[in-house]
Scaffold this motif. Structure first.
Motif, PDB file in Angstrom:
ATOM      1  N   UNK A 100      -5.124   7.371 -38.363  1.00 54.86           N
ATOM      2  CA  UNK A 100      -4.812   7.267 -36.928  1.00 54.86           C
ATOM      3  C   UNK A 100      -4.931   5.816 -36.464  1.00 54.86           C
ATOM      4  N   UNK A 101      -5.949   5.120 -36.927  1.00 55.19           N
ATOM      5  CA  UNK A 101      -6.114   3.712 -36.553  1.00 55.19           C
ATOM      6  C   UNK A 101      -4.965   2.860 -37.079  1.00 55.19           C
ATOM      7  N   UNK A 102      -4.461   3.221 -38.256  1.00 58.17           N
ATOM      8  CA  UNK A 102      -3.293   2.518 -38.801  1.00 58.17           C
ATOM      9  C   UNK A 102      -2.094   2.700 -37.882  1.00 58.17           C
ATOM     10  N   UNK A 103      -1.899   3.906 -37.377  1.00 61.36           N
ATOM     11  CA  UNK A 103      -0.785   4.167 -36.455  1.00 61.36           C
ATOM     12  C   UNK A 103      -0.937   3.363 -35.163  1.00 61.36           C
ATOM     13  N   UNK A 104      -2.158   3.240 -34.681  1.00 57.88           N
ATOM     14  CA  UNK A 104      -2.410   2.436 -33.484  1.00 57.88           C
ATOM     15  C   UNK A 104      -2.080   0.966 -33.762  1.00 57.88           C
ATOM     16  N   UNK A 105      -2.484   0.476 -34.931  1.00 60.72           N
ATOM     17  CA  UNK A 105      -2.180  -0.911 -35.318  1.00 60.72           C
ATOM     18  C   UNK A 105      -0.670  -1.137 -35.386  1.00 60.72           C
ATOM     19  N   UNK A 106       0.050  -0.165 -35.955  1.00 59.40           N
ATOM     20  CA  UNK A 106       1.511  -0.277 -36.055  1.00 59.40           C
ATOM     21  C   UNK A 106       2.126  -0.317 -34.664  1.00 59.40           C
ATOM     22  N   UNK A 107       1.660   0.563 -33.789  1.00 57.43           N
ATOM     23  CA  UNK A 107       2.179   0.601 -32.418  1.00 57.43           C
ATOM     24  C   UNK A 107       1.968  -0.741 -31.719  1.00 57.43           C
ATOM     25  N   UNK A 108       0.769  -1.282 -31.815  1.00 55.62           N
ATOM     26  CA  UNK A 108       0.461  -2.560 -31.173  1.00 55.62           C
ATOM     27  C   UNK A 108       1.280  -3.694 -31.784  1.00 55.62           C
ATOM     28  N   UNK A 109       1.475  -3.649 -33.098  1.00 52.86           N
ATOM     29  CA  UNK A 109       2.245  -4.688 -33.779  1.00 52.86           C
ATOM     30  C   UNK A 109       3.711  -4.666 -33.353  1.00 52.86           C
ATOM     31  N   UNK A 110       4.297  -3.465 -33.255  1.00 51.14           N
ATOM     32  CA  UNK A 110       5.696  -3.354 -32.833  1.00 51.14           C
ATOM     33  C   UNK A 110       5.866  -3.874 -31.412  1.00 51.14           C
ATOM     34  N   UNK A 111       4.915  -3.548 -30.534  1.00 44.93           N
ATOM     35  CA  UNK A 111       4.977  -4.022 -29.152  1.00 44.93           C
ATOM     36  C   UNK A 111       4.839  -5.542 -29.087  1.00 44.93           C
ATOM     37  N   UNK A 112       3.990  -6.088 -29.934  1.00 45.24           N
ATOM     38  CA  UNK A 112       3.763  -7.535 -29.965  1.00 45.24           C
ATOM     39  C   UNK A 112       4.965  -8.278 -30.526  1.00 45.24           C
ATOM     40  N   UNK A 113       5.698  -7.643 -31.410  1.00 45.50           N
ATOM     41  CA  UNK A 113       6.834  -8.270 -32.074  1.00 45.50           C
ATOM     42  C   UNK A 113       8.158  -7.683 -31.604  1.00 45.50           C
TER      43      UNK A 113
END
Length: 408
Positions: free
Chosen positions: A139-152
């Motif tokens: 779940x934390x990996x999914x949160x990291x992916x979400x934040x990364x996509x928003x940042x990029x």
């Protein structure tokens, strides 16, 4: 392309300058298809100017970015192949091979390849129903992916391709095991909102919205079904009533569009089944409409392969007849299900639900101990499995309400 126009009109210096600008921009936004074309033009230009070392260097860059394109395509091909087996679990060895390949790709230097590989590692775990999907680490990996996509957000995604609905879809399936309805509703809303931003859905069935409806409805039926009880609707929280009403309205509106039934019959059947499930959470008239809708599906679409929807359709039908306390129809439905489902791969949750409701109905109808014992056996089987807590809860509520003895 402006670059070609400049070369064709003898403006080589301007073309070289524009090419360098395009290269810089394409690398930053990871527009590899355009970048490869620019590099190929630059490489051939260097050849004509006699700079063969520069030509070799540029064609080396072309190969580098073609490799990245191939890696991105490899991931999409792997997932498409995985989905082509109707979402069923595959042999563990094959699953591990696919998983390891994605893990290797997640270690590459390119951002687009990394993020797509990481997201689909989680997706493969979900498709395999692997216990590791439901871990906090995933779940934390999914949160990291979400934040990364928003940042990029500056990174270009392929046309018709959006990562965020899949991120929210996977987060939702994790959250279903957590007792927080607010988080579940928030993620479902994000799926719907993401779908609204993509104009290409005007030509297709809006899959993010359908996924959101399917997931929310599954959760609501699993958590709030109890329409066999008097005054059931009055006991529902107002927030839940509003959510159910909204989803019913959306289902009815989507089903009313002729395109869905004409071009996407599988999705039409799936959404019709979901709508029938939502009707189970209403009054007796709605429940009767639910049963009628399911019977119509089974009658008019019997030549259509329902794939993995078959047991879900019969689950809704048996729950509807049970809520109406039409136990003769519960028995008929159960026998039809057993005959139709023979030699088919079934969803364990739905299969145990159907058997539990059937044995409960038989006990309520004639009070025989043999059915109470069979009911309890099904209940105990669901208690032993972590992923079937909602089924356990439903069956316990039925046992308590109808005073089905434990036999202990």
């Amino acid at each position: 392309m402006k670059l070609q126009e400049l070369i064709n009109t003898g403006q080589l210096e301007e073309a070289i300058e524009l090419g360098n600008i395009l290269r810089d921009v394409c690398e930053k936004v990871e527009d590899f298809s355009t970048l490869i074309k620019v590099l190929q033009i630059q490489a051939q230009t260097a050849t004509y100017e006699g700079s063969l070392q520069e030509t070799v260097k540029l064609y080396g860059k072309v190969s580098e970015f073609i490799t990245i394109e191939q890696q991105l395509n490899e991931i999409k091909l792997l997932i498409a192949g995985r989905l082509s087996v109707d979402g069923k679990a595959i042999p563990p060895a094959e699953h591990e091979t696919q998983l390891n390949r994605l893990k290797d790709l997640a270690k590459t230097d390119n951002y687009s390849v990394q993020i797509l590989a990481r997201l689909n590692i989680s997706y493969l775990l979900y498709l395999q129903r692997a216990p590791s999907f439901f871990t906090e680490e995933n779940f934390n990996t999914l949160i990291e992916i979400e934040e990364s996509v928003q940042k990029n957000e500056h990174v270009i995604k392929p046309y018709l391709y959006n990562l965020m609905p899949k991120v929210h879809f996977l987060k939702l399936h994790y959250l279903f095991r957590q007792p927080n309805i607010a988080n579940i509703l928030l993620e479902a809303q994000k799926i719907t909102e993401d779908g609204k931003t993509e104009l290409f859905w005007n030509s297709f069935v809006n899959l993010p919205e359908l996924n959101s409806i399917f997931i929310q409805s599954s959760h609501l039926v699993s958590s709030y079904y109890g329409s066999y009880k008097p005054n059931y609707e009055q006991e529902l929280p107002e927030e839940i009533k509003k959510q159910i009403d909204y989803l019913r309205v959306r289902c009815a509106a989507i089903l009313a569009k002729p395109t869905l039934e004409e071009k996407f019959v599988q999705r039409y059947v799936g959404l019709s089944s979901v709508y029938a499930g939502l009707l189970l959470l209403g009054n007796k008239d709605m429940i009767r409409q639910s049963v009628q809708n399911i019977e119509s599906l089974l009658l008019f679409y019997q030549q259509v392969s329902f794939k993995m929807k078959l047991d879900a359709i019969y689950t809704t039908l048996i729950m509807g007849n049970f809520a109406l306390q039409d136990f003769a129809q519960v028995e008929k439905t159960f026998r039809r299900y057993k005959k139709t489902a023979k030699n088919k791969v079934l969803n364990e949750e739905n299969d145990l639900t159907i058997m539990g409701f059937y044995y409960a109905a038989k006990y309520i109808e004639n009070g025989r101990d043999q059915y109470a014992k069979k009911f309890r056996k099904i209940l105990e089987e669901t208690e032993e499995k972590d992923g079937l807590k909602s089924v356990t809860r439903q069956l316990k509520e039925i046992a308590d309400f109808f005073a089905i003895p434990s036999g202990k």
